[in-house]
Scaffold this motif. Structure first.
Motif, PDB file in Angstrom:
ATOM      1  N   ALA A  18       0.990  -1.032  -0.271  1.00  0.00           N
ATOM      2  CA  ALA A  18       0.444  -0.336   0.113  1.00  0.00           C
ATOM      3  C   ALA A  18       1.349   1.238  -0.159  1.00  0.00           C
ATOM      4  O   ALA A  18       1.650   1.125   0.221  1.00  0.00           O
ATOM      5  N   PRO A  19       0.324   2.105  -0.611  1.00  0.00           N
ATOM      6  CA  PRO A  19       1.324   3.965  -0.793  1.00  0.00           C
ATOM      7  C   PRO A  19       1.517   3.969   0.489  1.00  0.00           C
ATOM      8  O   PRO A  19       0.408   4.137   1.450  1.00  0.00           O
ATOM      9  N   ARG A  20       2.563   4.205   0.957  1.00  0.00           N
ATOM     10  CA  ARG A  20       3.094   5.243   2.505  1.00  0.00           C
ATOM     11  C   ARG A  20       2.407   6.491   2.357  1.00  0.00           C
ATOM     12  O   ARG A  20       2.897   7.203   1.299  1.00  0.00           O
ATOM     13  N   TYR A  21       2.393   7.046   3.304  1.00  0.00           N
ATOM     14  CA  TYR A  21       2.291   8.309   3.580  1.00  0.00           C
ATOM     15  C   TYR A  21       2.917   8.838   5.108  1.00  0.00           C
ATOM     16  O   TYR A  21       3.026   8.398   5.622  1.00  0.00           O
ATOM     17  N   ALA A  65       8.153  18.643  10.730  1.00  0.00           N
ATOM     18  CA  ALA A  65       8.574  17.545  10.668  1.00  0.00           C
ATOM     19  C   ALA A  65       7.530  16.381  10.767  1.00  0.00           C
ATOM     20  O   ALA A  65       6.468  16.659  11.014  1.00  0.00           O
ATOM     21  N   LEU A  66       8.343  15.287  10.334  1.00  0.00           N
ATOM     22  CA  LEU A  66       7.731  14.229  10.261  1.00  0.00           C
ATOM     23  C   LEU A  66       7.156  13.344  11.522  1.00  0.00           C
ATOM     24  O   LEU A  66       8.087  13.513  12.431  1.00  0.00           O
ATOM     25  N   VAL A  67       6.168  12.977  12.113  1.00  0.00           N
ATOM     26  CA  VAL A  67       6.005  12.445  12.941  1.00  0.00           C
ATOM     27  C   VAL A  67       5.986  10.423  12.976  1.00  0.00           C
ATOM     28  O   VAL A  67       6.126  10.300  13.476  1.00  0.00           O
ATOM     29  N   ILE A  68       5.369  11.067  11.282  1.00  0.00           N
ATOM     30  CA  ILE A  68       5.094   8.767  11.230  1.00  0.00           C
ATOM     31  C   ILE A  68       5.161   8.778   9.957  1.00  0.00           C
ATOM     32  O   ILE A  68       4.369   9.301   9.129  1.00  0.00           O
ATOM     33  N   HIS A  74      -4.761   5.175   7.661  1.00  0.00           N
ATOM     34  CA  HIS A  74      -3.780   5.358   9.483  1.00  0.00           C
ATOM     35  C   HIS A  74      -3.491   6.879   9.429  1.00  0.00           C
ATOM     36  O   HIS A  74      -3.552   8.233  10.173  1.00  0.00           O
ATOM     37  N   ALA A  75      -2.752   7.782   8.288  1.00  0.00           N
ATOM     38  CA  ALA A  75      -1.690   8.943   8.245  1.00  0.00           C
ATOM     39  C   ALA A  75      -3.206   9.790   8.245  1.00  0.00           C
ATOM     40  O   ALA A  75      -2.921  11.239   8.811  1.00  0.00           O
ATOM     41  N   GLU A  76      -4.136   9.802   7.278  1.00  0.00           N
ATOM     42  CA  GLU A  76      -5.428  10.484   7.837  1.00  0.00           C
ATOM     43  C   GLU A  76      -6.270  10.915   9.417  1.00  0.00           C
ATOM     44  O   GLU A  76      -6.232  11.388   9.464  1.00  0.00           O
ATOM     45  N   ILE A  91      -0.466  15.949   5.452  1.00  0.00           N
ATOM     46  CA  ILE A  91       0.315  14.720   5.301  1.00  0.00           C
ATOM     47  C   ILE A  91       0.367  14.331   3.359  1.00  0.00           C
ATOM     48  O   ILE A  91      -0.075  15.391   2.912  1.00  0.00           O
ATOM     49  N   GLU A  92       1.613  13.821   2.939  1.00  0.00           N
ATOM     50  CA  GLU A  92       1.875  13.665   1.899  1.00  0.00           C
ATOM     51  C   GLU A  92       2.155  12.592   1.261  1.00  0.00           C
ATOM     52  O   GLU A  92       2.606  12.323   2.599  1.00  0.00           O
TER      53      GLU A  92
END
Length: 95
Positions: A18-21, A65-68, A74-76, A91-92
């Protein structure tokens, strides 16, 4: 009587991951550092206090900053939860 020809089919399917964000935290001048750290720890399960402090300080110092990094759903969720607590988050795609 049938000839008994058996058609073989490949049962292996190649699953694309699955694409990661990336969930990003933006610096703001409104929330206290303590609030940001507590919100990060409450929002992202397993995030330790030192990790949350590090994320908060990176956003404070660099503006972002990158959180996760995780799957889009999940990102949303993380992004919306951070926003509900008054933090600025986006998110990106993780390319």
């Amino acid at each position: 009587m049938s000839t008994g020809v058996i058609e073989q089919r490949s049962t292996s399917t190649i699953r694309k991951p699955a694409p990661r964000y990336r969930v990003l935290l933006h610096n703001d001048d409104f929330n206290s550092m303590e609030h940001v750290v507590q919100t990060l720890m409450q929002t992202v399960a397993g995030l330790t206090q030192p990790q949350a402090v590090s994320i908060m300080m990176e956003a404070h110092t660099n503006g972002l900053a990158l959180v996760i990094t995780c799957v889009q759903e999940h990102a949303e969720f993380y992004c919306e939860t951070l926003k509900m607590h008054g933090l600025t988050s986006t998110i990106e795609p993780d390319e």
